[in-house]
Design a protein around this motif. Structure first.
Motif, short mmCIF file in Angstrom:
data_model
loop_
_atom_site.label_atom_id
_atom_site.label_comp_id
_atom_site.label_asym_id
_atom_site.label_seq_id
_atom_site.Cartn_x
_atom_site.Cartn_y
_atom_site.Cartn_z
N GLU A 195 -10.74 3.99 16.63
CA GLU A 195 -10.76 2.75 17.42
C GLU A 195 -10.67 1.49 16.57
N THR A 196 -10.76 1.64 15.26
CA THR A 196 -10.58 0.51 14.36
C THR A 196 -9.12 0.07 14.41
N PRO A 197 -8.85 -1.23 14.51
CA PRO A 197 -7.46 -1.69 14.57
C PRO A 197 -6.64 -1.28 13.35
N ILE A 198 -5.34 -1.16 13.56
CA ILE A 198 -4.41 -0.79 12.48
C ILE A 198 -4.00 -2.04 11.71
N HIS A 199 -4.04 -1.93 10.39
CA HIS A 199 -3.52 -3.02 9.55
C HIS A 199 -2.03 -2.85 9.32
N GLN A 200 -1.63 -1.63 8.94
CA GLN A 200 -0.22 -1.38 8.71
C GLN A 200 0.04 0.12 8.63
N PHE A 201 1.31 0.46 8.83
CA PHE A 201 1.76 1.82 8.56
C PHE A 201 2.10 1.92 7.08
N VAL A 202 1.95 3.11 6.52
CA VAL A 202 2.30 3.31 5.12
C VAL A 202 3.33 4.43 5.03
N GLY A 203 4.14 4.37 4.00
CA GLY A 203 5.17 5.37 3.81
C GLY A 203 6.23 4.86 2.86
N LYS A 204 7.35 5.56 2.83
CA LYS A 204 8.43 5.20 1.92
C LYS A 204 9.75 5.70 2.49
N ASN A 205 10.79 4.89 2.30
CA ASN A 205 12.14 5.27 2.74
C ASN A 205 12.16 5.69 4.22
N HIS A 206 11.50 4.90 5.04
CA HIS A 206 11.45 5.11 6.49
C HIS A 206 10.63 6.33 6.92
N LYS A 207 9.97 6.99 5.99
CA LYS A 207 9.14 8.13 6.34
C LYS A 207 7.68 7.68 6.34
N MET A 208 7.09 7.61 7.53
CA MET A 208 5.70 7.20 7.69
C MET A 208 4.78 8.34 7.25
N THR A 209 3.84 8.02 6.37
CA THR A 209 2.92 9.04 5.85
C THR A 209 1.47 8.79 6.24
N GLY A 210 1.22 7.71 6.96
CA GLY A 210 -0.15 7.45 7.38
C GLY A 210 -0.34 6.05 7.90
N VAL A 211 -1.59 5.72 8.18
CA VAL A 211 -1.97 4.43 8.74
C VAL A 211 -3.12 3.85 7.91
N GLU A 212 -2.98 2.60 7.53
CA GLU A 212 -4.08 1.88 6.90
C GLU A 212 -4.77 1.02 7.95
N LEU A 213 -6.08 1.17 8.08
CA LEU A 213 -6.84 0.44 9.08
C LEU A 213 -7.33 -0.88 8.50
N THR A 214 -7.82 -1.74 9.38
CA THR A 214 -8.28 -3.07 8.95
C THR A 214 -9.52 -3.00 8.08
N ASP A 215 -10.23 -1.87 8.09
CA ASP A 215 -11.40 -1.72 7.20
C ASP A 215 -11.01 -1.13 5.85
N GLY A 216 -9.70 -0.96 5.63
CA GLY A 216 -9.21 -0.46 4.36
C GLY A 216 -9.06 1.04 4.26
N SER A 217 -9.55 1.78 5.22
CA SER A 217 -9.44 3.23 5.18
C SER A 217 -8.02 3.68 5.51
N LEU A 218 -7.67 4.88 5.04
CA LEU A 218 -6.33 5.41 5.21
C LEU A 218 -6.40 6.75 5.94
N ILE A 219 -5.61 6.88 7.00
CA ILE A 219 -5.51 8.13 7.75
C ILE A 219 -4.15 8.74 7.46
N GLU A 220 -4.12 9.94 6.89
CA GLU A 220 -2.86 10.58 6.55
C GLU A 220 -2.22 11.21 7.80
N LEU A 221 -0.92 11.00 7.94
CA LEU A 221 -0.15 11.53 9.07
C LEU A 221 1.20 12.02 8.56
N GLU A 222 1.86 12.84 9.38
CA GLU A 222 3.21 13.29 9.09
C GLU A 222 4.21 12.79 10.12
#
Length: 329
Positions: free
Chosen positions: A217-244
């Motif tokens: 429920e923490t807001p999203i700060h940004q998506f993370v990844g490279k070359n258009h491949k999203m690898t996770g989400v960085e939240l506004t509290d600085g934590s990172l959730i890994e995704l495929e």
């Protein structure tokens, strides 16, 4: 013929057989069939159809699976132009039912815009929808991955998420109830993101917990990844959730406000039509995402063929057979 501010005047006097609002796959298909049926047509397109930013159309029969949506649209527009169909980049503001004709008010040009009015006997609404995307400060960060491995359509792209760690980006509790458990057919590794914009009720929260689906429920700060491949989400509290992969279900905006003064039957936000895509108004047709049905490019193209054919059959019956005049002399 491509219309512009410079050549609009000559085209505002004649009455077209059909005006098509929307230049996506459905609208282009309708326009091509209309011209093959020898009907006069004008297509009015605001630009950036939903399929424009889809990077790979994996569900369109006969096309290589890595074909971008914009390539399909460009080829369709070239085909329509080769049949001498009129095309205008503009924004339809209002449709007025005049009885035997429709008056379509259009704003042309984003800067120093002008207003124009065109008339037709029939109308095909093919203007589609725009999906709401996660509202971040830097929306370019969203478009970096949207249409690649950040999807908006489970029916189109569910198979690409099979057994992958998937972020489900919801715009409401209803979206979670409607989509998450269906998404689990493709992958059980689902993390739900609310972006902090709504609260999940305790009954649903408990149900999600039973299936092991985490809720973020923490807001999203940004998506993370490279070359258009999203690898996770960085939240506004600085934590990172890994995704495929990810699926966005935050609602959509339907481009049908120009029909607001015409009493058409709806089912939810979709226009109700018959099997030939005719709405409750006998001379207005709705195709693609505006009507009840699957939001698929290939279905929109089929809808365009159906609507154009229905209109041609009706005009043909009204006009009657063409006599061979030389044999009647």
């Amino acid at each position: 013929m491509q219309l512009s501010k410079n050549n609009l005047q000559d085209k505002q006097n004649p009455i077209y057989d059909v005006i098509v609002i929307g230049g996506g796959a459905g609208g282009l298909s309708a326009g091509i069939y209309l011209k093959r049926y020898r009907l006069s047509s004008l297509m009015i397109d605001k630009g950036k159809a939903r399929s424009f930013w889809m990077q790979e159309l994996h569900n369109y029969l006969g096309l290589p699976p890595d074909t971008p949506g914009r390539v399909l649209l460009q080829r369709g527009k070239e085909h329509y132009a080769s049949l001498d169909g009129d095309f205008l980049n503009g924004f339809v503001e209002e449709v007025i039912d005049e009885g035997q004709t429709f008056a379509i008010k259009v704003k042309v040009g984003r800067q120093n815009s002008i207003e124009a009015v065109f008339r037709s006997k029939y109308l095909i609404a093919a203007s589609g929808i725009i999906d709401y995307l996660p509202p971040l400060d830097d929306m370019r960060n969203v478009y970096e991955y949207a249409g690649y491995n950040l999807h908006v359509c489970m029916v189109c792209d569910g198979y690409e998420m099979i057994d992958k760690k998937c972020g489900f980006f919801a715009g409401s509790e209803v979206a979670i109830e409607e989509m998450v458990f269906n998404l689990s057919w493709f992958t059980p590794y689902i993390t739900i993101f609310t972006h902090g914009v709504f609260t999940i009720s305790e009954p649903l929260r408990n149900k999600l917990k039973e299936y092991g689906y985490p809720i973020i429920e923490t807001p999203i700060h940004q998506f993370v990844g490279k070359n258009h491949k999203m690898t996770g989400v960085e939240l506004t509290d600085g934590s990172l959730i890994e995704l495929e992969t990810g699926l966005i279900s935050m609602g959509s905006r339907y481009h049908n406000t120009y029909l607001k003064d015409i009493n058409l039957e709806l089912q939810g936000n979709n226009l109700l039509t018959d099997k030939m895509c005719r709405t409750s108004h006998p001379r207005i047709f709705a195709i693609g995402d505006l009507k009840v049905g699957l939001n698929q490019v290939i279905i929109a193209a089929g809808d365009g063929a159906l609507a154009a054919t229905a209109i041609w059959r009706e005009i043909r019956r009204t006009t009657g057979a063409r006599p061979w005049l030389e044999n009647l002399a």
